[in-house]
Write a protein that holds these residues in place. Structure first.
Motif, PDB file in Angstrom:
ATOM      1  N   VAL A  20      32.842  39.444  41.423  1.00  0.00           N
ATOM      2  CA  VAL A  20      33.395  39.185  40.253  1.00  0.00           C
ATOM      3  C   VAL A  20      34.270  40.260  39.512  1.00  0.00           C
ATOM      4  O   VAL A  20      35.414  39.877  39.407  1.00  0.00           O
ATOM      5  N   HIS A  21      33.814  41.388  39.479  1.00  0.00           N
ATOM      6  CA  HIS A  21      34.539  42.268  38.936  1.00  0.00           C
ATOM      7  C   HIS A  21      35.846  42.821  39.515  1.00  0.00           C
ATOM      8  O   HIS A  21      36.906  42.887  38.955  1.00  0.00           O
ATOM      9  N   PRO A  22      35.600  42.974  41.084  1.00  0.00           N
ATOM     10  CA  PRO A  22      36.766  43.131  41.828  1.00  0.00           C
ATOM     11  C   PRO A  22      37.646  41.943  41.723  1.00  0.00           C
ATOM     12  O   PRO A  22      38.812  42.515  41.557  1.00  0.00           O
ATOM     13  N   GLU A  31      43.795  46.711  39.725  1.00  0.00           N
ATOM     14  CA  GLU A  31      43.253  47.163  41.205  1.00  0.00           C
ATOM     15  C   GLU A  31      44.222  46.683  42.197  1.00  0.00           C
ATOM     16  O   GLU A  31      44.517  45.185  42.038  1.00  0.00           O
ATOM     17  N   PRO A  32      44.545  47.250  43.227  1.00  0.00           N
ATOM     18  CA  PRO A  32      45.387  46.718  44.239  1.00  0.00           C
ATOM     19  C   PRO A  32      44.704  45.574  45.153  1.00  0.00           C
ATOM     20  O   PRO A  32      43.261  45.587  45.382  1.00  0.00           O
ATOM     21  N   MET A  48      42.635  36.862  46.184  1.00  0.00           N
ATOM     22  CA  MET A  48      43.215  38.466  46.133  1.00  0.00           C
ATOM     23  C   MET A  48      42.283  39.193  46.981  1.00  0.00           C
ATOM     24  O   MET A  48      41.763  40.259  46.317  1.00  0.00           O
ATOM     25  N   GLY A  49      41.820  38.859  48.175  1.00  0.00           N
ATOM     26  CA  GLY A  49      41.222  39.911  49.057  1.00  0.00           C
ATOM     27  C   GLY A  49      39.588  39.874  48.742  1.00  0.00           C
ATOM     28  O   GLY A  49      39.135  40.273  49.541  1.00  0.00           O
ATOM     29  N   VAL A  50      39.239  38.898  47.808  1.00  0.00           N
ATOM     30  CA  VAL A  50      37.658  39.114  47.518  1.00  0.00           C
ATOM     31  C   VAL A  50      37.115  37.695  48.096  1.00  0.00           C
ATOM     32  O   VAL A  50      37.549  36.777  47.962  1.00  0.00           O
TER      33      VAL A  50
END
Length: 70
Positions: A20-22, A31-32, A48-50
């Motif tokens: 969640v946070h990333p 964050e990139p 977004m990559g997560v």
């Protein structure tokens, strides 16, 4: 963002998996956006990559199987 992303982020899997946070940091531009491997970008681009939901896990497993089968 579609409605199912909003539902997916508040489920136990993303919360327990510390996703969640990333995701929120990336969405806010703090964050990139990165990917574990370039071949995963089409699967994880919307999040977004997560990895946020089970469908992504299944698609990653299928992609990995194809790579190993070569």
């Amino acid at each position: 963002m579609t409605w199912w992303w909003k539902v997916a982020i508040i489920r136990p899997g993303p919360i327990q998996g510390n996703a969640v946070h990333p995701y929120l940091r990336r969405r806010q531009g703090l964050e990139p956006v990165t990917y574990l491997h370039p071949s995963l970008e089409p699967i994880l681009r919307d999040s977004m990559g997560v990895i946020l939901y089970q469908e992504q896990v299944m698609r990653i497993a299928i992609r990995g199987r194809r790579v190993l089968a070569r």
